[in-house]
Design a protein around this motif. Structure first.
Motif, short mmCIF file in Angstrom:
data_model
loop_
_atom_site.label_atom_id
_atom_site.label_comp_id
_atom_site.label_asym_id
_atom_site.label_seq_id
_atom_site.Cartn_x
_atom_site.Cartn_y
_atom_site.Cartn_z
N MET A 1 29.06 23.36 31.77
CA MET A 1 29.25 23.60 33.20
C MET A 1 28.93 25.03 33.58
O MET A 1 28.38 25.29 34.65
CB MET A 1 30.70 23.29 33.61
N VAL A 2 29.31 25.99 32.73
CA VAL A 2 29.06 27.39 33.07
C VAL A 2 27.64 27.73 32.69
O VAL A 2 27.32 27.90 31.52
CB VAL A 2 30.04 28.33 32.34
N GLY A 3 26.77 27.83 33.68
CA GLY A 3 25.40 28.22 33.43
C GLY A 3 25.07 29.46 34.24
O GLY A 3 25.94 30.27 34.56
N ILE A 4 23.82 29.60 34.59
CA ILE A 4 23.41 30.76 35.38
C ILE A 4 23.92 30.65 36.81
O ILE A 4 24.00 31.64 37.54
CB ILE A 4 21.86 30.89 35.36
N GLY A 5 24.33 29.44 37.22
CA GLY A 5 24.75 29.18 38.59
C GLY A 5 25.73 30.16 39.18
O GLY A 5 25.43 30.82 40.19
N PRO A 6 26.94 30.33 38.61
CA PRO A 6 27.93 31.21 39.23
C PRO A 6 27.48 32.66 39.32
O PRO A 6 27.89 33.39 40.22
CB PRO A 6 29.16 31.07 38.32
N PHE A 7 26.63 33.10 38.40
CA PHE A 7 26.16 34.48 38.41
C PHE A 7 25.08 34.71 39.46
O PHE A 7 24.98 35.78 40.05
CB PHE A 7 25.64 34.86 37.02
N VAL A 8 24.28 33.66 39.70
CA VAL A 8 23.21 33.76 40.69
C VAL A 8 23.73 33.53 42.11
O VAL A 8 23.34 34.23 43.05
CB VAL A 8 22.07 32.76 40.37
N VAL A 9 24.61 32.54 42.27
CA VAL A 9 25.03 32.16 43.63
C VAL A 9 26.26 32.91 44.12
O VAL A 9 26.62 32.77 45.29
CB VAL A 9 25.31 30.64 43.72
N LEU A 10 26.89 33.71 43.28
CA LEU A 10 28.08 34.45 43.71
C LEU A 10 27.81 35.27 44.96
O LEU A 10 28.55 35.21 45.94
CB LEU A 10 28.58 35.35 42.56
N MET B 1 36.76 15.68 30.99
CA MET B 1 36.37 16.09 32.34
C MET B 1 37.43 16.94 33.03
O MET B 1 37.13 17.99 33.60
CB MET B 1 36.03 14.86 33.18
N PHE B 2 38.67 16.49 32.99
CA PHE B 2 39.71 17.21 33.74
C PHE B 2 40.04 18.56 33.11
O PHE B 2 40.31 19.53 33.82
CB PHE B 2 40.97 16.34 33.86
N ILE B 3 40.01 18.64 31.78
CA ILE B 3 40.20 19.94 31.13
C ILE B 3 39.06 20.88 31.50
O ILE B 3 39.27 22.06 31.80
CB ILE B 3 40.30 19.77 29.61
N SER B 4 37.84 20.34 31.49
CA SER B 4 36.67 21.16 31.83
C SER B 4 36.73 21.65 33.27
O SER B 4 36.54 22.84 33.54
CB SER B 4 35.38 20.37 31.60
N ILE B 5 36.99 20.73 34.20
CA ILE B 5 37.02 21.10 35.62
C ILE B 5 38.13 22.11 35.89
O ILE B 5 37.93 23.12 36.56
CB ILE B 5 37.21 19.85 36.50
N GLY B 6 39.34 21.84 35.35
CA GLY B 6 40.45 22.75 35.58
C GLY B 6 40.19 24.13 35.00
O GLY B 6 40.41 25.15 35.65
N GLY B 7 39.72 24.15 33.76
CA GLY B 7 39.44 25.43 33.12
C GLY B 7 38.35 26.22 33.82
O GLY B 7 38.48 27.44 34.04
N ILE B 8 37.28 25.53 34.20
CA ILE B 8 36.16 26.21 34.84
C ILE B 8 36.52 26.68 36.25
O ILE B 8 36.11 27.75 36.69
CB ILE B 8 34.92 25.29 34.88
N ALA B 9 37.31 25.88 36.97
CA ALA B 9 37.74 26.30 38.31
C ALA B 9 38.54 27.59 38.24
O ALA B 9 38.33 28.52 39.04
CB ALA B 9 38.58 25.20 38.95
N VAL B 10 39.44 27.68 37.27
CA VAL B 10 40.23 28.91 37.09
C VAL B 10 39.32 30.07 36.73
O VAL B 10 39.45 31.18 37.28
CB VAL B 10 41.31 28.70 36.02
N LEU B 11 38.40 29.85 35.82
CA LEU B 11 37.49 30.91 35.39
C LEU B 11 36.61 31.40 36.54
O LEU B 11 36.42 32.61 36.72
CB LEU B 11 36.61 30.43 34.24
#
Length: 423
Positions: A1-10, A213-223
């Motif tokens: 889930m964590v790719g270049i996206g959050p760094f580019v679109v921030l 899925m839920f662990i991934s979504i929850g963890g990534i949302a917090v991050l």
């Protein structure tokens, strides 16, 4: 889930929201991911087969319409999956520009090279791929922890949260900005469902698919939230909205140029890990459809010794390579979502409603709370995201669907003639 996206679109999200309330766009992405994740969990746990949405649509819409919907899913996947892969590779090359400025040609060569390397790494069995994924995830974790701890140690960490409602007005302008910004944040959240594409290779899918899925979504949302808060606690909003390398500049502010270069290397590591995961999942979709007899039979071939769908992997990788040479990352983000929302997300939710009505709720191996409210909410939000992609992208999404319907009709006619000829 964590790719270049959050760094580019921030910075794009902050600019679109034009105020300290840009954090709401990341919260909106988390809400939609959780809601949609419930749909994926029910279907993934009940139908744990390679191909994910291909099987879900076929089961949800029944023998007649299910064939059309599953065909349309594979049809749009052959276009949008390479776009997803290419977008991450293009973002990789773009962010590499912080370390070493590149010409346009050099940037394209680098993005194409990333796609080729990914295909080479995935050209092996699933057990070896699992070990590579763990190694890549370690780099993801180190990067995010560094960014978040940097804000905690060097910035006024709570300030962005305390002031996120300053000047906020709940009006049409805010809603429009939130919709546009949420297109970008959802691009960063995409991937929470990739485990469903590998359902046939997952142990104890009834528990592990929803849990994953839920662990991934929850963890990534917090991050994601902590990362945005951390950056905003150090850099002023004006600088964030204008920066192409906002995280690198954030690290440079707190630790100097050398550390910023190292952080950029880690961000590139993160981007590479994301492309790796996405390509792995997408390569199973044409394989599943071909194995089922609903797509070209050549895609059903497995590698003779390593037992993976190598034709599918090579085809998607080849198209992604071409796309990586043709487009810029901002050009494909909206296109990716516009093409996927109608057939994959909204249609899949409708399919779950139809299947629940036909089979009953006890049919599902995992069941969401408060059904059907999460399903209806997901449909409404996805419709809003689709509208926010803009008229041109909406039209493109519809055009791809119409073209798929035409292709399906032609394919059916060819099959009938072939059957008649044999008789």
């Amino acid at each position: 889930m964590v790719g270049i996206g959050p760094f580019v679109v921030l910075s794009v999200v902050a600019e679109a929201m034009n105020g300290p309330w840009f954090l709401y766009a990341w919260l909106a992405g988390a809400v939609l991911s959780f809601t949609d994740g419930m749909i994926w969990s029910e279907l993934g746990a009940t139908f744990p087969e390679a191909g994910g949405s291909y099987n879900f649509l076929k089961e949800g819409f029944g023998p007649k319409w299910g064939k059309l919907m599953s065909f349309l899913f594979v049809w749009q996947t052959m276009i949008q999956a390479p776009l997803v892969i290419a977008s991450a590779a293009i973002g990789f090359a773009q962010y590499f520009g912080y370390i070493m400025p590149l010409t346009t040609v050099e940037s394209k060569l680098l993005s194409g090279g990333v796609v080729i390397l990914i295909v080479l790494l995935l050209y092996r069995n699933i057990e070896t791929i699992g070990k590579i994924s763990v190694l890549l995830w370690c780099g993801v974790l180190v990067t995010m922890v560094w960014i978040i701890s940097g804000g905690m140690l060097h910035g006024n960490f709570l300030a962005p949260v305390k002031h996120m409602n300053d000047g906020l007005q709940l009006n049409h302008a805010f809603a429009a900005a939130l919709g546009f910004a949420s297109v970008k944040t959802m691009y960063s959240y995409l991937g929470y469902y990739n485990v469903c594409h590998l359902g046939g290779e997952i142990k104890n899918p009834e528990k592990n698919i929803p849990r994953s899925m839920f662990i991934s979504i929850g963890g990534i949302a917090v991050l994601y939230l902590l990362m945005n808060i951390s950056v905003a606690s150090v850099l002023p909003l004006e600088k964030i909205t204008k920066s192409q390398f906002v995280v690198s500049e954030f690290i440079q502010e707190i630790a100097g140029p050398g550390a910023a270069t190292l952080a950029t290397v880690l961000i590139l590591w993160v981007a590479f890990a994301s492309v790796f995961s996405a390509t792995l999942g997408y390569s199973r979709i044409p394989y599943a459809a071909a194995k089922d007899g609903a797509f070209f039979s050549i895609f059903a071939k497995l590698h003779p010794s390593k037992n993976f769908p190598y034709i599918s992997l090579l085809f998607l990788g080849g198209i992604a390579f071409v796309f990586s040479l043709l487009f810029k990352i901002k050009e494909v983000i909206n296109a990716i979502l516009a093409m996927r929302i109608l057939i994959q997300f909204i249609a899949q939710a409708i399919g779950l409603l139809l299947l629940s009505r036909k089979k009953g709720r006890s049919f599902f191996k995992w069941r969401m709370p408060l059904y059907p409210f999460p399903v209806l909410l997901a449909i409404v939000i996805w419709a809003g995201i689709f509208y926010s992609t803009g008229p041109y992208m909406m039209l493109s999404g519809v055009a791809v669907t119409v073209a798929g319907i035409i292709a399906y009709v032609i394919k059916q006619q060819i099959n009938k003639r072939s059957t008649t000829g044999k008789m």
